[in-house]
Enzyme design. Structure first.
Site, mmCIF file in Angstrom:
data_model
loop_
_atom_site.group_PDB
_atom_site.id
_atom_site.type_symbol
_atom_site.label_atom_id
_atom_site.label_comp_id
_atom_site.label_asym_id
_atom_site.label_seq_id
_atom_site.Cartn_x
_atom_site.Cartn_y
_atom_site.Cartn_z
ATOM 1 N N ASP A 4 41.826 -18.815 -43.083
ATOM 2 C CA ASP A 4 41.451 -18.964 -41.690
ATOM 3 C C ASP A 4 39.916 -18.908 -41.614
ATOM 4 O OD1 ASP A 4 41.623 -18.764 -38.790
ATOM 5 O OD2 ASP A 4 41.096 -16.653 -39.098
ATOM 6 N N ASP A 6 37.648 -18.413 -38.335
ATOM 7 C CA ASP A 6 37.034 -17.431 -37.430
ATOM 8 C C ASP A 6 37.703 -16.065 -37.568
ATOM 9 O OD1 ASP A 6 35.651 -19.666 -36.657
ATOM 10 O OD2 ASP A 6 36.724 -19.917 -34.765
#
Ligand SMILES: [Mg+2]
Ligand SMILES: [Zn+2]
Length: 188
Positions: A4, A6
């Protein structure tokens, strides 16, 4: 290896719409280099519903990823692929509203990576700061790891949190990387 963006690689600042707001976690580049050296294909999978909401456009995010990529390269770290979902359930335009296959916890972005490379999902990992990242791992038969950075600490307190039993919860991407590399050694 699916990471991922952020809250996992860089600071979670809400809808990231300015390059100036990018703050790398200090361990991210080293973690990516370690994963590269261990032979993992490294893909970033990121929900960018801000596109659907009209907060920024897709070329902006592609430009941002090219810029992040350049920064990684300067330090000898390689992200093999960047995948994004531009959709959002509250998007203004109907075609951006979905439902789509790519918005996490959906598996679309991983399927897109599998169309490009030969990936053994049973030996793959998804590392992220939200339960949806772990659920994405479940959706494809990979293993998920939750990091406490970004939304991680908050998501861990959610009453309706539905992490699969035994999901590792670690401090950050570096701890996740150490765990993944140790697991790799155990398997061989
Ligand atoms: Mg995140
Ligand atoms: Zn999507």
């Amino acid at each position: 290896m699916f990471l991922d963006r952020d809250g996992t690689m860089i600071d979670e600042v809400g809808y990231l719409d300015r390059r100036e707001d990018v703050r790398w976690f200090p361990w991210t580049i080293d973690a990516v280099r370690l994963l590269n050296r261990a032979g993992y294909l490294v893909c970033v999978v990121t929900n960018q519903g801000g596109i659907g909401l009209g907060l920024f456009d897709e070329p902006f995010v592609h430009g941002l990823h090219a810029w992040l990529d350049a920064t990684l390269h300067e330090s000898g770290a390689v992200v093999d692929g960047w995948f994004l979902c531009p959709h959002h359930p509250r998007a203004v335009a109907a075609e951006m509203r979905g439902p789509c296959a790519c918005r996490k916890p959906g598996r679309g972005m991983i399927d897109a990576a599998c169309a490009r490379w030969d990936i053994d999902l049973t030996r793959s990992w998804v590392v992220g700061d939200r339960d949806i990242d772990v659920m994405m791992a479940v959706a494809v038969g990979a293993r998920g790891i939750l990091v406490r950075t970004g939304h991680g600490e908050r998501d861990l307190r959610k009453v309706d949190l539905s992490l699969p039993a035994g999901t590792p919860v670690v401090m950050d991407l570096m701890e996740a990387t150490v765990l993944i590399l140790a697991e790799g050694e155990r398997r061989t």
